[in-house]
Design an enzyme around this catalytic site. Structure first.
Site, short mmCIF file in Angstrom:
data_model
loop_
_atom_site.label_atom_id
_atom_site.label_comp_id
_atom_site.label_asym_id
_atom_site.label_seq_id
_atom_site.Cartn_x
_atom_site.Cartn_y
_atom_site.Cartn_z
N ASN A 188 0.86 -1.04 0.15
CA ASN A 188 0.13 0.11 -0.02
C ASN A 188 0.89 1.25 -0.03
O ASN A 188 1.90 1.12 0.52
CB ASN A 188 -0.90 0.08 1.09
CG ASN A 188 -1.96 1.24 1.10
OD1 ASN A 188 -2.59 1.25 0.22
ND2 ASN A 188 -1.76 2.04 2.26
N TYR B 141 0.09 10.44 4.56
CA TYR B 141 -0.30 10.46 5.59
C TYR B 141 0.89 11.72 6.15
O TYR B 141 1.88 11.64 5.94
CB TYR B 141 -0.31 9.41 6.67
CG TYR B 141 -0.82 8.25 6.01
CD1 TYR B 141 -2.17 8.16 5.63
CD2 TYR B 141 -0.04 7.24 5.75
CE1 TYR B 141 -2.71 6.82 4.97
CE2 TYR B 141 -0.55 5.95 5.30
CZ TYR B 141 -1.86 5.89 4.80
OH TYR B 141 -2.38 4.71 4.20
N ARG B 142 0.38 12.69 6.87
CA ARG B 142 1.21 13.86 7.13
C ARG B 142 1.93 13.28 8.42
O ARG B 142 1.56 12.43 9.06
CB ARG B 142 0.65 15.01 7.75
CG ARG B 142 -0.25 15.08 8.91
CD ARG B 142 -0.94 16.33 9.37
NE ARG B 142 -1.46 16.36 10.63
CZ ARG B 142 -2.78 16.56 10.99
NH1 ARG B 142 -3.62 16.94 9.82
NH2 ARG B 142 -3.02 16.61 12.01
N TRP C 22 -1.64 8.58 10.33
CA TRP C 22 -2.47 7.68 9.66
C TRP C 22 -3.90 7.51 10.29
O TRP C 22 -3.97 7.03 11.41
CB TRP C 22 -2.13 6.30 9.18
CG TRP C 22 -1.21 5.74 10.07
CD1 TRP C 22 -1.40 5.39 11.42
CD2 TRP C 22 -0.09 4.89 9.75
NE1 TRP C 22 -0.46 4.37 12.02
CE2 TRP C 22 0.29 4.00 10.87
CE3 TRP C 22 0.40 4.55 8.58
CZ2 TRP C 22 1.28 3.20 11.14
CZ3 TRP C 22 1.47 3.49 8.39
CH2 TRP C 22 2.05 2.91 9.72
N ASP D 100 -5.05 22.48 8.40
CA ASP D 100 -5.58 21.40 7.50
C ASP D 100 -6.32 21.80 6.35
O ASP D 100 -6.75 23.02 6.07
CB ASP D 100 -6.18 20.27 8.30
CG ASP D 100 -5.72 18.71 7.73
OD1 ASP D 100 -5.59 18.73 6.32
OD2 ASP D 100 -5.40 17.84 8.56
#
Length: 480
Positions: A167, A171-172, A185, A280
């Protein structure tokens, strides 16, 4: 031919007038992010900062910030091609008998070309840092109240502990010190699922963070592909050619050979710390919440890498355009499971998880609700807060047309569905609890007698063909 790496993408963007180089010295703390936001809000180009204070690594931002740039990067005009390729693969017949197999050879050989190919080395293995440190990279601080520097466009590679399916997810990561960062995540993401499975086994999960890759691989990391589909294979489907991979040096994972930088390490489920705040894409600061720690064990990189990043905030910014490609590319898959769907839109101002609009070819009563329920049970669409379903004569990409349908075909008591205690996006600032809230469904289709609509359906106002033809034929004469 597909674009192979970040440098090639930069040149292609520059040749198309979609990139500007900044030679003035800039600071990776706040300054670069503010420049990128201003450029994006004014529909400006991608930006390559060639003189970053304290670093000899240039920063590339807004690289995916327009439809044209994504068309260049992915090598296609119509993004629905991506989903259509997956649909065609699912419908491919397996031939029986020698003659049937011979006839299928050209088709089957094309499929083989999209699989990833493992190689001994590649550009990303040119430099292997013996004492890895996050401080060697120009990682941005993007908002003044952010908890620190954040990696925002790292493609996090993990492998399912049981099936081995690979995968990639974006994700930050909040940098804590030289070798520790927090991995944001969210609970519903596949990387977090892999982490939870490995945690149950009593171990730590290996992870590799890829910074800078070919555009198709970047898109694949962001795209919510069907469960069980290897992301590297999806990248090959997207670009019609398999990517080349190499083995990491300190963890047992494969990464794109043409990447700019790879951060190797593992996520420790026992080391949970407060992550955030972070400005964000909802337009709000995400509050401090507990997330596991990523421990850096190695860095591979090119001799002269490019640090690829993105900035988020109140829409519309760069992520909106990537979301548009996801919307278009997954429409064929939505239609495969819901054939009545005509079109699908996720308005950028709704940060994509907030709202989706679906048009359908309605054939029976209650069909709009059937589509809502089906989509709420489909992958990442389970996190979408609001679904609006309209008839096929409504343009889902024209918000004025959608509002007209809502106000002329929807009765609040009859056509509004609210479902409580459902999964929500972790970043939703309105949900009463983190990850748990409610859904809103609006059926803005024309109701029929079968649905209890006792009135005669009013006729839409439309110009008659004779007048339309007359005015069309004489339009230039009017001088308007």
């Amino acid at each position: 031919m597909p674009i192979e790496d970040t440098s090639e993408f930069v040149l292609a963007l520059e040749n198309a007038g979609e990139l500007k180089r900044v030679k003035t010295q800039v600071d990776s703390e706040l300054e670069v992010a503010e420049i990128l936001r201003r450029v994006m809000y004014s529909n400006g180009p991608a930006v390559l900062f060639e003189n970053v204070k304290g670093f000899d690594i240039p920063i590339l931002g807004n690289a995916f910030g327009s439809v044209k740039r994504l068309q260049i990067g992915l090598g296609m005009e119509n993004f629905e091609e991506i989903g259509q390729r997956i649909v065609e693969m699912t419908k491919m017949d397996i031939p029986s008998g020698i003659l049937g197999k011979l006839k299928k050879l050209p088709e089957l050989s094309k499929m083989g070309e999209i699989f990833p190919k493992l190689e001994d080395d590649g550009p990303v293995t040119e430099v292997v840092e013996k004492s890895p440190s996050f401080s060697s990279l120009p990682i941005l601080k993007t908002w003044h109240k952010d908890a620190g520097r954040f990696i925002t466009l790292g493609l996090v590679a993990t492998r399912h502990p049981d099936t081995g399916v690979r995968n990639l997810g974006v994700y930050r990561m909040q940098i804590l010190d030289e070798t520790h960062a927090l991995m944001h995540w969210q609970k519903h993401k596949r990387g977090a699922h892999h982490h939870d499975i490995q945690k149950e086994k009593g171990g730590k999960i290996e992870a590799a963070v890829i910074i800078g890759a070919d555009p198709a691989t970047v898109f694949s990391a962001i795209a919510p592909v069907p469960e069980g589909l290897d992301k590297y294979l999806f990248a090959g489907i997207t670009r019609k050619k398999g990517i080349r991979t190499v083995k990491c040096r300190t963890v047992d994972l494969e990464v794109p050979a043409n990447a700019e930088i790879v951060l190797e390490g593992y996520v420790d489920p026992s080391d949970i710390r407060g992550e955030g705040p972070f400005g964000d894409h909802t337009g709000y600061y995400t509050p401090v919440e507990p997330y596991p720690t990523f421990i850096l064990t190695g860095i591979m990189r090119r001799k002269k890498p490019i640090y690829v990043t993105t900035v988020v905030g109140k829409p519309v910014l760069e992520d909106a355009y990537v979301g548009k490609v996801i919307e278009r590319s997954f429409l064929p898959l939505i239609r495969m499971f819901h054939p009545e769907v005509v079109d699908f839109a996720m308005p950028a101002s709704g940060w994509f998880q907030g709202m989706a609009i679906i048009s359908i070819k309605k054939r029976y009563p209650g069909q709009a609700k059937k589509v809502m329920m089906g989509l709420w049970g489909t992958g990442q669409l389970a996190l979408t807060k609001i679904f609006i379903v309209v008839d096929e004569d409504i343009n889902v990409h024209d918000i004025n047309d959608v509002i007209w349908a809502i106000t002329t075909r929807m009765d609040a008591a009859r056509d509004v569905t609210i479902i409580n205690n459902t999964p929500t996006d972790t970043l939703d600032p309105a949900s009463p609890l983190v990850n748990l809230g409610s859904k809103l469904g609006i059926d803005a289709t024309q109701k029929t007698a079968e649905e209890g609509f006792a009135r005669e359906i009013q006729e839409k106002v439309m110009v008659d063909d004779g007048t339309k033809h007359l005015v069309d034929s004489r339009w230039k004469e009017y001088g308007i």
